[in-house]
Design a protein around this motif. Structure first.
Motif, PDB file in Angstrom:
ATOM      1  N   CYS A  49       2.722   5.742   3.984  1.00 35.73           N
ATOM      2  CA  CYS A  49       3.098   5.889   2.581  1.00 35.73           C
ATOM      3  C   CYS A  49       3.541   4.574   1.985  1.00 35.73           C
ATOM      4  CB  CYS A  49       4.212   6.902   2.443  1.00 35.73           C
ATOM      5  SG  CYS A  49       5.778   6.332   3.093  1.00 35.73           S
ATOM      6  N   ASN A  50       3.646   3.536   2.777  1.00 32.10           N
ATOM      7  CA  ASN A  50       4.069   2.195   2.337  1.00 32.10           C
ATOM      8  C   ASN A  50       5.541   1.900   2.487  1.00 32.10           C
ATOM      9  OD1 ASN A  50       2.034   0.427   1.548  1.00 32.10           O
ATOM     10  ND2 ASN A  50       1.575   1.776  -0.158  1.00 32.10           N
TER      11      ASN A  50
ATOM     12  N   CYS C 253       4.994   8.576  -1.475  1.00 35.27           N
ATOM     13  CA  CYS C 253       4.911   7.140  -1.668  1.00 35.27           C
ATOM     14  C   CYS C 253       6.224   6.546  -1.211  1.00 35.27           C
ATOM     15  CB  CYS C 253       4.690   6.832  -3.143  1.00 35.27           C
ATOM     16  SG  CYS C 253       4.841   5.093  -3.490  1.00 35.27           S
ATOM     17  N   ILE C 255       7.556   3.871  -2.153  1.00 32.32           N
ATOM     18  CA  ILE C 255       8.259   3.060  -3.149  1.00 32.32           C
ATOM     19  C   ILE C 255       8.840   3.944  -4.237  1.00 32.32           C
ATOM     20  CG2 ILE C 255       8.035   1.143  -4.734  1.00 32.32           C
ATOM     21  CD1 ILE C 255       5.736   0.167  -3.111  1.00 32.32           C
ATOM     22  N   CYS C 545       0.526   0.354  -5.226  1.00 27.89           N
ATOM     23  CA  CYS C 545       1.323   0.431  -4.011  1.00 27.89           C
ATOM     24  C   CYS C 545       1.034  -0.828  -3.221  1.00 27.89           C
ATOM     25  CB  CYS C 545       0.959   1.672  -3.222  1.00 27.89           C
ATOM     26  SG  CYS C 545       1.976   3.045  -3.717  1.00 27.89           S
ATOM     27  N   TYR C 546       2.030  -1.500  -2.790  1.00 23.37           N
ATOM     28  CA  TYR C 546       1.974  -2.850  -2.256  1.00 23.37           C
ATOM     29  C   TYR C 546       0.719  -3.198  -1.494  1.00 23.37           C
ATOM     30  CZ  TYR C 546       3.045  -6.585   1.010  1.00 23.37           C
ATOM     31  OH  TYR C 546       2.993  -7.699   1.756  1.00 23.37           O
ATOM     32  N   SER C 547       0.326  -2.359  -0.606  1.00 21.51           N
ATOM     33  CA  SER C 547      -0.729  -2.814   0.291  1.00 21.51           C
ATOM     34  C   SER C 547      -2.073  -2.175  -0.012  1.00 21.51           C
ATOM     35  CB  SER C 547      -0.332  -2.493   1.717  1.00 21.51           C
ATOM     36  OG  SER C 547       0.030  -1.147   1.803  1.00 21.51           O
ATOM     37  N   CYS C 548      -2.323  -1.815  -1.271  1.00 18.44           N
ATOM     38  CA  CYS C 548      -3.569  -1.100  -1.549  1.00 18.44           C
ATOM     39  C   CYS C 548      -4.772  -2.009  -1.735  1.00 18.44           C
ATOM     40  CB  CYS C 548      -3.417  -0.278  -2.813  1.00 18.44           C
ATOM     41  SG  CYS C 548      -2.597   1.263  -2.508  1.00 18.44           S
TER      42      CYS C 548
END
Lengths: 193, 182, 584
Positions: A49-50, C253, C255, C545-548
């Motif tokens: 999910c990050n 998520c 975040i 999202c940071y790593s997308c």
């Protein structure tokens, strides 16, 4: 199909993890001696999910600073000594995760990060998830948490590099050695329940 | 540019001393769950509430035991188990140093022996849970004679109870109502 | 009454029925289109319309009455009324602010429905997802590629159908390679794309981009997301009860998880008309703003990184750690707060936490102001971010993006203010909508900077003025097949949830649409006409999202060659402006 075992024909399957060659443990111990002060880590995000990614990221920032131990995040698995797997291995990410594993030169250490990596976490039995890092590759260190705090991350790296010993041990409890104490005994039963 | 240098200079070093010094966390920090085995009754409330199935209960009918298991690997540290436990047996601590090299070290077990149903003789409930319920009734003032009746009643498995209710024509509630009317 | 369709429609207002004028308008202009009208809360209505009238009703509500398409999704209602259903949720932001959901019933035999995408481009992803998950065919949908399910998923297995499969079933992968088709809308026929696919040596982060370039200029871009699809919507209908789903939503998520948790809890509370105590609402509001703090600081730090200001990046992250400590103080965890239950929150804010929290807020405000001054005085910022990655107003209106992205293009869309009266305690805290006109990367960064200050004010106010009372209510009953919307403003924009209760202590259906889902379709338009070196900056300003966005394939349309380039190399190029990785 390589790496897939049929359970109920093609309708239901599970993954088969990569098998380690017999003398890998010796090679890994030799590696650990070499990289103790300078370990290159490559992150493989298998569909998390990050939150884990952000906490790994936070571990590299000034307050926690993994770089003071020589731990560096690198851009390619070909440069990596340590592979850091996050996420519960979604279907779409299985093949890329295996390719990253194959691209990293042997011997390598595999760390499974977060509840999703360790055993699939809250998503462990879903249709689009294979259920944790050790379902596809052999894992050396597990770092539980949801997400693990940067301090837990540093501790995890220390355990992986052999700098600290693991503290947790499995326990067999003895629940029948004692009777359970009643709670709130001064409140009448009808109101309590 | 000078402002930046001044800011950086004034901030100094902010890096924490961990792991060379202990790391302090907030008082309410949600770390590893710990079981107080004496207080656990194998009621299963934590198992039902756990969103990640990190808490599992398995019954072995042949051996007459029930096994409780906690997987720190799968735990999401939400604290729902602590909230629903009726006897405060499981609590979340501040422990976050959970990394291991051997996966088996992430698991904990507790085994309960089961009491048999007084009618069909099949094991169905932990002896400890049965005793706890009877102790609670005793403490709330139920007299001894009634208690032994209740024990027989409580030590009947759900299947036998259902069967008893259906065949017990004297005590079936709708018939009781009709009798009262007459 | 008016006969001009594009004028705001007015009708006799009715108490407790905010948005009735829109329903009356539909009845006025499209008589006999509405089959059924059902109100969920005082500002949420669901109208079931005939499929033949769908497109014109949607067009009127969307373009003429100030509606924005929030989410489109499907539902398997065969056990309730013998049909499938497709829902289009509109956030009405004209004179009267409310939510209008337009529902159509889809015949269980023909399994086809009319696509609204040709008229309202914003629906494209929603309809593709309905096709993947339910197997219903959107007639007229221009883009028929798979969206959500991975390439190795069997063709006729549609997970969200009630009778299709168990949620744990894992079918055999049908292919070892990726089969997704990328399209180049602005290229011409003589260009041939060499398919150097997402099947590259490694894929670090989920998400693949393809930029179609002409030298250094980006002609077009296409991308593939949904590598992270786990199957949560099916999980919520099967293994979990209502409270467990609140824990699940925290992990949608990493975040903005708490916003999802609040959004979901609100759907059940709205559907069952639960009276959540005011103290719980204020606690939720404070924590929503705490989450916004950490996310915006993350993004501002990343933006500094992309313009080459790495010191700023580290400094912003240093300040960000204080916000994570604040979260840990108030909830017990730095992330995944896990605070929500249906009917309120699990933990209270005690006096000590409130006092310490206010002190931390003041510290963050002071440190952040210093850093912002430094940031704005840095020459890189202006030259690298002004005039870059512009989101034009027309594209914005067509695709309904959300969050700082759209606020920086001059539209005043913010759920906390527009629908604030029905969202937690936002009606009672001091908050102002921040927007700018230019629509470039600089505007987005500035909107976020201002929102940080707004959030700090709300948190301080909330902690200081926490109302007395309970934190949880359990005096309500679960009734089957009740549904409603729940909406929150995540740091990235509006998150929307919809759920329907089941008759077995579980959900019947839960739909979760995160903010970035609505923003991705606009990205290709923002990238067109900019240089490749600015691509990371533009993608970062979207705040995905940071790593997308790790893997990028560069296709040179003139030279007809392509090369896969690691994202880090493009990032490096963005920062250093030397050693272009694009020497094809």
């Amino acid at each position: 199909m390589k790496g897939i075992k049929q359970l109920v024909g093609t309708a239901h399957t599970q993954t088969v993890p990569v098998v380690l060659p017999p003398n890998s443990q010796k090679l890994k111990d030799a590696l650990l001696k070499e990289i103790r002060r300078s370990a290159y880590v490559y992150r493989v995000d298998c569909g998390g999910c990050n939150a884990c990614e952000i906490e790994i990221f936070a571990a590299t920032t000034p307050i926690f600073d993994t770089e003071r131990f020589g731990i560096k995040i690198v851009a390619s698995p070909r440069h990596a000594d340590i592979l850091l797997y996050t996420g519960s291995v979604t279907r779409a990410m299985r093949a890329p995760a295996l390719r990253a594993y194959e691209a990293a030169p042997d011997p390598k250490i595999v760390i499974s990060y977060g509840a999703c990596g360790c055993d699939g976490g809250i998503f462990h039995d879903l249709y689009c998830v294979w259920g944790g890092t050790d379902k596809i590759v052999p894992v050396d260190v597990y770092i539980p948490g949801c997400p693990p705090t940067p301090a837990a991350t540093i501790y995890g790296f220390a355990v992986a590099l052999g700098l600290l010993d693991q503290k947790l041990k499995s326990k067999q409890h003895q629940p029948e050695a004692q009777k359970a104490q009643l709670k709130h005994t001064n409140i009448p039963l009808d109101i309590k329940v | 540019m000078f402002k930046l240098i001044k800011t950086v200079f004034n901030t100094g070093s902010v890096t924490t001393k961990y792991p060379f010094a202990p790391m302090s966390v907030s008082e309410d920090f949600r770390g590893k769950p710990e079981l107080d085995a004496a207080q656990c009754l194998s009621c299963g409330a934590c198992t039902r509430a756990c969103p990640a199935n990190a808490l599992i209960m398995e019954t072995d009918e042949k051996a007459g035991t029930r096994r409780w298991e906690l997987s720190t690997a799968r735990c999401i540290f939400c604290g729902r188990c602590e909230e629903v436990c009726p006897t405060h047996a499981i609590k979340l601590t501040q422990n976050f140093e959970l990394a291991v090299t051997n996966k088996a070290d992430l698991y904990e077990h507790a085994v309960f022996s089961l009491a048999d149903c007084s009618q069909c003789q099949r094991p169905f409930v932990a002896q400890k849970l049965l005793e706890y319920v009877l102790d609670t009734l005793a403490q709330s003032g139920v007299p001894a004679a009634q208690l032994s009746e209740r024990r027989k009643q409580l030590q009947t498995c759900p299947a036998c109870r259902r069967a008893n209710n259906m065949l017990d024509s004297d005590n079936i509630s709708h018939l009781r109502f009709i009798k009262e009317q007459q | 009454m008016t006969n001009n369709t594009s004028e705001q429609f007015h009708s006799q207002p009715q108490a407790g029925r905010i948005g009735k004028n829109y329903v009356d308008g539909v009845n006025h202009f499209f008589p006999s289109a509405i089959i059924d009208e059902e109100w969920q809360t005082e500002n949420q209505v669901t109208i079931t319309v005939k499929m033949t009238s769908l497109v014109e009703v949607m067009k009127w509500l969307y373009y003429d009455q100030g509606g924005w398409l929030t989410v489109s999704f499907g539902n398997d209602e065969r056990s309730l009324n013998g049909h499938f259903a497709v829902y289009h949720v509109l956030s009405m932001e004209g004179e009267v602010k409310s939510f209008v959901t337009v529902k159509i019933l889809v015949d269980a035999q023909s399994q086809e429905f009319i696509s609204i995408t040709p008229t309202i481009p914003a629906a494209v992803w929603g309809e593709r997802e309905v096709r993947d998950m339910y197997g219903l065919r959107p007639v007229g949908l221009p883009d028929e590629r798979r969206l959500v399910l991975p390439d190795d998923w069997p063709e006729d297995l549609h997970p969200l159908r009630k009778d299709a499969m168990d949620y744990r079933q894992r079918p055999q992968p049908t292919t070892e390679t990726e089969t997704y088709q990328f399209d180049n809308q602005l290229g011409n026929d003589s260009n041939r794309i060499v398919p150097v696919g997402p099947l590259h040596i490694t894929s670090d982060e989920p998400g693949h981009f393809r930029l179609f370039v002409d030298g250094e200029d980006i002609v077009d871009a296409d991308y593939r997301m949904f590598y992270v699809h786990r199957g949560m919507e099916k999980l919520a209908e099967t293994r979990m009860g209502y409270h467990e789903v609140a824990q699940l939503t925290d992990r949608v998520c990493g975040i903005c998880g708490f916003t999802h948790s609040v959004g979901y809890s609100n759907t059940i509370e709205n559907a069952l008309s639960v009276d959540v105590p005011f103290r719980a609402k204020m606690i939720r509001t404070v924590l929503l703003e705490v989450e916004r703090l950490h996310s915006h600081l993350l993004n501002i730090g990343l933006s500094s990184h992309f313009v080459g200001f790495d010191t700023g990046f580290m400094q912003f992250f240093r300040v960000r750690e204080k916000t994570m400590e604040l979260a840990e103080l108030l909830t017990g965890a730095r992330k995944t707060y896990g605070m929500n239950l249906i009917g309120g929150v699990r933990r209270d804010f005690l006096k000590e936490q409130r006092v310490k929290g206010i002190a931390m807020v003041r510290e963050v405000r002071q440190k952040f102001s210093e850093l912002v001054e430094v940031l704005l005085a840095t020459p890189n910022i202006n030259s690298r971010t002004q005039g870059i990655g512009i989101l034009s107003k027309q594209v914005a209106r067509d695709y309904s993006p959300v969050g700082p992205l759209i606020r920086a293009s001059g539209f005043k869309r913010d759920v906390r203010i527009v629908h604030g009266q029905s969202l937690e305690a936002y009606g009672s805290v001091p908050i102002e909508l921040q927007s700018m006109e230019d629509g470039d990367v600089y505007s987005r960064v500035m909107v976020r900077v201002r929102e940080v200050f707004e959030s700090l004010n709300v948190i301080e106010y909330g902690l200081d003025h926490l109302p007395a009372g309970a934190i949880l209510t359990e005096s309500f009953d679960y009734k089957p097949n009740k549904f409603a919307l729940g909406f929150t403003e995540a740091p990235r924009g509006e998150n929307i949830h919809w759920s329907m209760t089941g008759d077995n202590q579980k959900l019947f259906r839960w739909r979760c649409r995160a903010a970035t889902y609505a923003n991705w379709p606009t990205l290709r338009y923002m990238l067109r006409g900019n240089t490749v070196a600015d691509a990371p900056l533009i993608i970062g300003s979207l705040d995905p999202c940071y790593s997308c966005t790790d893997r990028v394939t560069i296709v040179d349309t003139k030279k007809q060659r392509s090369k896969t380039v690691p994202y880090k190399a493009i990032e490096q190029y963005s920062i250093d402006r030397k050693h272009s990785p694009f020497k094809l």
